[in-house]
Enzyme design. Structure first.
Site, PDB file in Angstrom:
ATOM      1  CE  LYS A 245      -4.397   1.457   1.996  1.00 46.48           C
ATOM      2  NZ  LYS A 245      -5.542   1.020   2.857  1.00 46.48           N
ATOM      3  CD  GLU A 326     -18.653  -2.064   9.243  1.00 48.36           C
ATOM      4  OE1 GLU A 326     -18.499  -3.022   8.397  1.00 48.36           O
ATOM      5  OE2 GLU A 326     -17.852  -1.041   8.796  1.00 48.36           O
ATOM      6  NE  ARG A 354     -22.273  -4.407   4.786  1.00 40.73           N
ATOM      7  CZ  ARG A 354     -21.200  -4.489   3.880  1.00 40.73           C
ATOM      8  NH1 ARG A 354     -20.067  -4.801   4.209  1.00 40.73           N
ATOM      9  NH2 ARG A 354     -21.088  -3.834   2.676  1.00 40.73           N
TER      10      ARG A 354
END
Ligand SMILES: Cc1ncc(C[n+]2csc(CCOP(=O)(O)OP(=O)(O)O)c2C)c(N)n1
Ligand SMILES: CC(=O)[C@@H](O)[C@H](O)COP(=O)(O)O
Ligand SMILES: [Mg+2]
Length: 593
Positions: A245, A326, A354
């Protein structure tokens, strides 16, 4: 070839390796230059330069479908599909979206920026092609991050994809070992073992998918070989690409916080940082955590963005990162509460969608003391329609026993958070917007649980009542000033707890000519609907106008402009109040005319 000269993926097909490497370097320079000006997801996109080039050389988009899970890492895909020229307006009103956009290109199919669903969509799309007998309909490829793979729905998809040897889905796992922070859990450990070659069979093979990898995600020839192998296989297969990343930009590569996951525009870096709602929440929760050993903070892979860093530093043993999960955050909070603790689940408002069922049936049904803290409530702007926090007040109002607080400023956020974690017979939620915290607005008095922020001077019921939900108090006070200058009397109140509403609000309404409710939630089922219902039940026949976010998907843009377009600024609110109903205008002495 340069980013600006690419007209489409076909331009990549004939490039020799050295030109590909040169193009990759040019794309990196382009990304750093453009995204540092506009803001956006720099780190994730620096990490997928070679992967995206390889994907578009092996697969023929749009006939072959390439789906991007979450979509924040699709900038290189946009460059490769001829949109480099639009990056000057990235995430700007009318400019390029920061996520795939069907409107922008035939190469973009899905736009949802909520993580972990692309594999399911890929499974469905592949099956649709099979059911339609569309055998030469091209491949279906889903690119999913290691972080997104910690989301439960991704495993629902893998279970189905792996269970069907005819599932023509190529899963490309973009494994950089991080969400914002390093990815957590057993999956992260397993992926590390796969990367190190120390795992036995991969979990993917155990589920019935073929596994190709680990592949160096920055080695284009190696990637192309793996992708061609996957393509030729037919049936479900995972290509495990190992990437970095922020790759190629040392500041990002060395950034311990989040590898430049989402950067602000460089110019905005000047001047003292303004205190944000998130800062106020984080400091107060850390303080409360020192007083209350039963408080536990839960994040879904967003510890720093949701302000939990201070709490985590002070109370590491009471801080949980569950990954981009979540649903598990809410259901495990139920378990923590059943174990005698008071969990605080900190998520962005839009991502609470969610976990709605777990909130309803695992927390509220059992009347458990869990506090949901919803940052980025209201309009967020940059991240487009799936990030605006315009759903929470509508969905939370239907949860029996749930109390919802909407603080108007930093002081009320601290007060309401303390009140929320003191509730021990059911769940609570505290919601606040993105950005700089609002200046404190003192109450002149309280009426029941309702704060009166400004009292009309008009005698006997001729004034307008303005009900400000949360951070809308500031614009409502501005509106009241404007109205007074035009001789229109108004009272501004803040319910503080917006669900359930205190019946005292009906008494205030009965003493006014009109009621205007102002909220940065969607209009369907928001506070406006709640106030209208309260007045109906109380037999108070005063007309109610709701000023809210229109119930539609609102495209990306800048918060102030979107709020203006929604009519949620002082002048717009004043105009709406003035036109709500004929009011007796105040004489200059405050009498009636
Ligand atoms: C359901 C949901 N929760 C939280 C987020 C916020 N979010 C955006 S990107 C991201 C990290 C994604 O990590 P990964 O999938 O590994 O992609 P990477 O950024 O590493 O390329 C998170 C948590 C989201 N988009 N969707
Ligand atoms: C892609 C995603 O969901 C997040 O990275 C989002 O961009 C967060 O935005 P802010 O934290 O800047 O509000
Ligand atoms: Mg990742």
């Amino acid at each position: 070839m340069t980013p600006e000269t690419i007209t489409g993926p076909e331009d990549l097909r004939g490039l020799p390796p050295d030109e590909l490497r040169s193009l990759a370097a040019g794309i990196r320079r382009f990304l750093v230059d453009r995204v540092s000006r506009t803001g956006g997801h720099l780190g994730p996109n620096l990490g997928v330069v070679e992967l995206t080039l390889a994907l578009h050389r092996v697969f023929a988009s749009p006939r072959d479908r390439i789906l991007w899970d979450t979509g924040h890492q699709a900038y290189v895909h946009k460059i490769v599909t001829g949109r480099a020229g639009g990056f000057g307006g990235l995430r700007q009103p009318g400019g390029l979206s920061g996520y795939p956009s069907r409107e922008e290109s035939e190469h973009d199919l899905i736009e949802n920026s909520h993580a972990s669903t692309a594999l399911s969509i890929a499974d469905g799309l592949a099956r649709a092609r099979r059911i339609a007998g569309d055998r030469d309909g091209g491949a279906v490829v889903a690119v999913v991050g290691d972080g997104a793979l910690t989301g439960g729905v991704a495993w629902e998809a893998l279970n189905n994809i792996g269970g069907d040897p005819d599932a023509d889905v190529v899963v490309v796992l973009n494994d950089n070992g991080r969400s914002y922070a390093p990815t957590v859990g057993g999956l992260a450990r397993h992926l590390a073992e796969l990367r190190a070659g120390s795992a036995g069979a991969s979990i993917f093979e155990e589920l019935g998918l073929a596994y190709i990898g680990p592949v160096d995600g920055h080695d284009i020839p190696a990637l192309e070989q793996a992708l061609r192998e996957a393509r030729a296989m037919g049936g479900p297969v995972v290509v495990h690409a190992v990437t970095v990343k922020g790759a190629g930009y040392v500041l990002a590569e060395n950034d311990d916080l989040d590898r430049f996951h989402a950067v602000r525009p460089m110019a905005s870096g000047t001047g003292p940082a303004q205190e944000t709602w998130t800062d106020v929440f984080g400091a107060e929760l850390a303080r409360l955590g020192g007083e209350r050993s039963d408080l536990v903070a839960i994040t879904a892979a967003m510890l720093e963005p949701t302000g939990l860093s201070a709490f985590a530093a002070a109370h590491p043993d009471r801080t949980l990162d569950v990954g981009i999960a979540e649903q598990h955050a809410a259901a495990s909070a139920a378990g923590l509460a059943l174990g005698g603790l008071h969990p605080v689940v900190a998520v962005y408002a839009t991502f609470l969608n969610r976990a709605f069922d777990q909130l309803m049936m695992d927390v509220a049904l059992h009347r458990l003391p869990v506090t949901f803290v919803l940052d980025r409530a209201g309009i967020t702007g940059d991240d487009g329609p799936s990030h605006n926090g315009m759903w929470d007040l509508s969905i939370l109002r239907v949860v029996p026993g749930l109390r919802v607080a909407a603080p108007r400023d930093g002081r009320r956020l601290r007060e309401l958070l303390a009140e929320a974690v003191d509730v021990d017979d059911g769940p609570t939620a505290v919601r606040f917007p993105k950005g700089a915290v609002a200046a404190d607005v003192a109450a002149v008095r309280s009426h029941g649980a309702v704060d009166v922020l400004r009292e009309s001077t008009a005698p006997g019921g001729d004034a307008a009542l303005i009900v400000a939900a949360g951070a809308m108090a500031g614009p409502c006070m501005e509106a009241a000033e404007l109205l007074e200058a035009r001789g229109v009397a108004s009272t501004v109140v803040d319910p503080r707890w917006v669900a359930p509403l205190d019946p005292a609000l009906a008494e205030l309404a009965a003493a006014h000519a009109t009621v205007t409710v102002v909220e940065d939630n969607g209009e369907a089922g928001g506070v406006g609907d709640a106030v209208a219902a309260l007045l109906r039940e109380a037999g108070v026949r005063v007309p109610v106008t709701a000023l809210a976010v229109p119930q539609r998907f609102i495209g990306h843009g800048k918060r102030p402009r979107i709020l203006e377009d929604c009519g949620l600024t002082g002048p717009r609110i004043a105009a709406a109040v003035e036109s709500a109903a004929p009011l007796t205008a105040l004489t200059t002495s405050g009498g009636r005319t």
